[in-house]
Design a protein around this motif. Sequence first.
Motif, PDB file in Angstrom:
ATOM      1  N   THR A 140      -0.026   4.151   1.054  1.00 30.91           N
ATOM      2  CA  THR A 140      -0.927   3.149   0.488  1.00 30.91           C
ATOM      3  C   THR A 140      -0.185   2.343  -0.565  1.00 30.91           C
ATOM      4  O   THR A 140       0.486   2.906  -1.438  1.00 30.91           O
ATOM      5  CB  THR A 140      -2.158   3.815  -0.123  1.00 30.91           C
ATOM      6  OG1 THR A 140      -2.820   4.571   0.897  1.00 30.91           O
ATOM      7  CG2 THR A 140      -3.121   2.776  -0.665  1.00 30.91           C
ATOM      8  N   ALA A 141      -0.321   1.021  -0.460  1.00 33.80           N
ATOM      9  CA  ALA A 141       0.388   0.123  -1.361  1.00 33.80           C
ATOM     10  C   ALA A 141      -0.539  -0.410  -2.448  1.00 33.80           C
ATOM     11  O   ALA A 141      -1.751  -0.483  -2.274  1.00 33.80           O
ATOM     12  CB  ALA A 141       0.967  -1.042  -0.565  1.00 33.80           C
ATOM     13  N   SER A 142       0.082  -0.816  -3.547  1.00 34.73           N
ATOM     14  CA  SER A 142      -0.672  -1.360  -4.671  1.00 34.73           C
ATOM     15  C   SER A 142      -0.930  -2.847  -4.513  1.00 34.73           C
ATOM     16  O   SER A 142      -1.603  -3.450  -5.358  1.00 34.73           O
ATOM     17  CB  SER A 142       0.108  -1.122  -5.974  1.00 34.73           C
ATOM     18  OG  SER A 142       1.367  -1.768  -5.928  1.00 34.73           O
ATOM     19  N   VAL A 143      -0.395  -3.431  -3.427  1.00 30.77           N
ATOM     20  CA  VAL A 143      -0.559  -4.860  -3.172  1.00 30.77           C
ATOM     21  C   VAL A 143      -1.048  -5.042  -1.738  1.00 30.77           C
ATOM     22  O   VAL A 143      -1.058  -4.101  -0.948  1.00 30.77           O
ATOM     23  CB  VAL A 143       0.757  -5.623  -3.380  1.00 30.77           C
ATOM     24  CG1 VAL A 143       1.208  -5.504  -4.831  1.00 30.77           C
ATOM     25  CG2 VAL A 143       1.833  -5.126  -2.426  1.00 30.77           C
ATOM     26  N   ARG A 144      -1.411  -6.269  -1.424  1.00 26.83           N
ATOM     27  CA  ARG A 144      -1.791  -6.556  -0.049  1.00 26.83           C
ATOM     28  C   ARG A 144      -0.559  -6.442   0.847  1.00 26.83           C
ATOM     29  O   ARG A 144       0.449  -7.087   0.614  1.00 26.83           O
ATOM     30  CB  ARG A 144      -2.386  -7.953   0.036  1.00 26.83           C
ATOM     31  CG  ARG A 144      -3.687  -8.094  -0.733  1.00 26.83           C
ATOM     32  CD  ARG A 144      -4.227  -9.511  -0.658  1.00 26.83           C
ATOM     33  NE  ARG A 144      -4.625  -9.846   0.705  1.00 26.83           N
ATOM     34  CZ  ARG A 144      -5.239 -10.972   1.025  1.00 26.83           C
ATOM     35  NH1 ARG A 144      -5.504 -11.872   0.105  1.00 26.83           N
ATOM     36  NH2 ARG A 144      -5.564 -11.215   2.271  1.00 26.83           N
ATOM     37  N   THR A 145      -0.657  -5.648   1.869  1.00 26.41           N
ATOM     38  CA  THR A 145       0.504  -5.353   2.707  1.00 26.41           C
ATOM     39  C   THR A 145       0.731  -6.376   3.809  1.00 26.41           C
ATOM     40  O   THR A 145       1.736  -6.299   4.517  1.00 26.41           O
ATOM     41  CB  THR A 145       0.356  -3.971   3.355  1.00 26.41           C
ATOM     42  OG1 THR A 145      -0.895  -3.925   4.054  1.00 26.41           O
ATOM     43  CG2 THR A 145       0.407  -2.869   2.311  1.00 26.41           C
ATOM     44  N   SER A 146      -0.171  -7.328   3.948  1.00 28.42           N
ATOM     45  CA  SER A 146      -0.058  -8.272   5.068  1.00 28.42           C
ATOM     46  C   SER A 146       1.189  -9.146   4.978  1.00 28.42           C
ATOM     47  O   SER A 146       1.559  -9.782   5.964  1.00 28.42           O
ATOM     48  CB  SER A 146      -1.315  -9.142   5.144  1.00 28.42           C
ATOM     49  OG  SER A 146      -1.531  -9.793   3.910  1.00 28.42           O
ATOM     50  N   SER A 147       1.822  -9.199   3.824  1.00 28.60           N
ATOM     51  CA  SER A 147       3.048  -9.983   3.673  1.00 28.60           C
ATOM     52  C   SER A 147       4.311  -9.150   3.777  1.00 28.60           C
ATOM     53  O   SER A 147       5.414  -9.660   3.542  1.00 28.60           O
ATOM     54  CB  SER A 147       3.041 -10.699   2.315  1.00 28.60           C
ATOM     55  OG  SER A 147       1.969 -11.604   2.232  1.00 28.60           O
TER      56      SER A 147
ATOM     57  N   SER B 150       2.267  -8.044  10.823  1.00 26.09           N
ATOM     58  CA  SER B 150       0.999  -8.144  11.545  1.00 26.09           C
ATOM     59  C   SER B 150       0.648  -6.851  12.260  1.00 26.09           C
ATOM     60  O   SER B 150      -0.505  -6.636  12.655  1.00 26.09           O
ATOM     61  CB  SER B 150       1.060  -9.267  12.565  1.00 26.09           C
ATOM     62  OG  SER B 150       1.883  -8.896  13.656  1.00 26.09           O
ATOM     63  N   GLY B 151       1.654  -6.006  12.465  1.00 24.34           N
ATOM     64  CA  GLY B 151       1.463  -4.796  13.263  1.00 24.34           C
ATOM     65  C   GLY B 151       1.743  -5.015  14.740  1.00 24.34           C
ATOM     66  O   GLY B 151       1.677  -4.070  15.528  1.00 24.34           O
ATOM     67  N   GLY B 152       2.098  -6.222  15.105  1.00 19.54           N
ATOM     68  CA  GLY B 152       2.298  -6.527  16.513  1.00 19.54           C
ATOM     69  C   GLY B 152       3.628  -6.079  17.082  1.00 19.54           C
ATOM     70  O   GLY B 152       3.792  -6.038  18.305  1.00 19.54           O
TER      71      GLY B 152
ATOM     72  N   SER C 253       1.566   2.682  12.532  1.00 14.24           N
ATOM     73  CA  SER C 253       0.471   1.731  12.625  1.00 14.24           C
ATOM     74  C   SER C 253       0.112   1.283  11.210  1.00 14.24           C
ATOM     75  O   SER C 253       0.577   1.872  10.229  1.00 14.24           O
ATOM     76  CB  SER C 253      -0.737   2.340  13.324  1.00 14.24           C
ATOM     77  OG  SER C 253      -1.230   3.459  12.603  1.00 14.24           O
ATOM     78  N   ARG C 254      -0.715   0.265  11.145  1.00 15.96           N
ATOM     79  CA  ARG C 254      -1.106  -0.231   9.825  1.00 15.96           C
ATOM     80  C   ARG C 254      -2.511  -0.798   9.866  1.00 15.96           C
ATOM     81  O   ARG C 254      -2.952  -1.317  10.901  1.00 15.96           O
ATOM     82  CB  ARG C 254      -0.121  -1.287   9.327  1.00 15.96           C
ATOM     83  CG  ARG C 254      -0.076  -2.555  10.156  1.00 15.96           C
ATOM     84  CD  ARG C 254       1.125  -3.423   9.766  1.00 15.96           C
ATOM     85  NE  ARG C 254       1.079  -3.803   8.355  1.00 15.96           N
ATOM     86  CZ  ARG C 254       2.123  -4.238   7.674  1.00 15.96           C
ATOM     87  NH1 ARG C 254       3.307  -4.312   8.237  1.00 15.96           N
ATOM     88  NH2 ARG C 254       1.987  -4.594   6.409  1.00 15.96           N
ATOM     89  N   VAL C 255      -3.174  -0.714   8.726  1.00 19.59           N
ATOM     90  CA  VAL C 255      -4.472  -1.345   8.525  1.00 19.59           C
ATOM     91  C   VAL C 255      -4.327  -2.182   7.265  1.00 19.59           C
ATOM     92  O   VAL C 255      -4.431  -1.658   6.139  1.00 19.59           O
ATOM     93  CB  VAL C 255      -5.600  -0.318   8.383  1.00 19.59           C
ATOM     94  CG1 VAL C 255      -6.929  -1.038   8.164  1.00 19.59           C
ATOM     95  CG2 VAL C 255      -5.678   0.567   9.624  1.00 19.59           C
ATOM     96  N   ASN C 256      -4.046  -3.444   7.446  1.00 18.44           N
ATOM     97  CA  ASN C 256      -3.778  -4.297   6.283  1.00 18.44           C
ATOM     98  C   ASN C 256      -4.990  -4.418   5.363  1.00 18.44           C
ATOM     99  O   ASN C 256      -4.843  -4.581   4.148  1.00 18.44           O
ATOM    100  CB  ASN C 256      -3.300  -5.667   6.733  1.00 18.44           C
ATOM    101  CG  ASN C 256      -1.855  -5.639   7.217  1.00 18.44           C
ATOM    102  OD1 ASN C 256      -1.073  -4.754   6.859  1.00 18.44           O
ATOM    103  ND2 ASN C 256      -1.491  -6.615   8.035  1.00 18.44           N
ATOM    104  N   ALA C 257      -6.166  -4.321   5.938  1.00 15.86           N
ATOM    105  CA  ALA C 257      -7.377  -4.405   5.110  1.00 15.86           C
ATOM    106  C   ALA C 257      -7.456  -3.248   4.117  1.00 15.86           C
ATOM    107  O   ALA C 257      -8.137  -3.350   3.091  1.00 15.86           O
ATOM    108  CB  ALA C 257      -8.610  -4.425   5.992  1.00 15.86           C
ATOM    109  N   LYS C 258      -6.757  -2.157   4.435  1.00 18.43           N
ATOM    110  CA  LYS C 258      -6.727  -0.996   3.543  1.00 18.43           C
ATOM    111  C   LYS C 258      -5.390  -0.868   2.813  1.00 18.43           C
ATOM    112  O   LYS C 258      -5.174   0.110   2.097  1.00 18.43           O
ATOM    113  CB  LYS C 258      -6.988   0.292   4.336  1.00 18.43           C
ATOM    114  CG  LYS C 258      -8.373   0.374   4.947  1.00 18.43           C
ATOM    115  CD  LYS C 258      -8.580   1.720   5.625  1.00 18.43           C
ATOM    116  CE  LYS C 258      -9.990   1.836   6.179  1.00 18.43           C
ATOM    117  NZ  LYS C 258     -10.218   3.155   6.825  1.00 18.43           N
TER     118      LYS C 258
END
Length: 125
Positions: free
Chosen positions: A23-30, A53-55, A70-75
């Motif tokens: 779990t990251a302290s920032v948004r992981t989508s970047s 993106s997880g793609g 795998s990843r869940v960027n929302a989390k």
Amino acid sequence: QVHLVEAGGGLVQAGSSLRLSCTASVRTSSYAMGWFRQAPGKEREFVAAISRSGGNTFYPDSVKGRFTISRVNAKNTVYLQMNSLKPEDTAVYYCAAHPASVDLPRLGSYEYDYWGQGTQVTVSS
């Protein structure tokens, strides 16, 4: 500053499964994310990588078909599902993050800017 916290390690028998989380302290989508491991007396080893993106994912032959990233960027969380564990999988497992401008996984440890503290995985025979 990005803080990464791994969880889910433990002691299991050969053939078992474990799921690690990071779990990251920032948004992981970047960020492209990766998992590495280091056994006592050995160099750090690449285990799995996933694009922002997880793609796109990539694995070395040593874990291909057994491990899934795998990843869940929302989390803000990345996972490593490990199946059919072997004693040689015993190591400290680290999560890492790479600020990504393109949607590709990163394979080299030198490419990652941020690292977690690691979680121990021990597989008994």
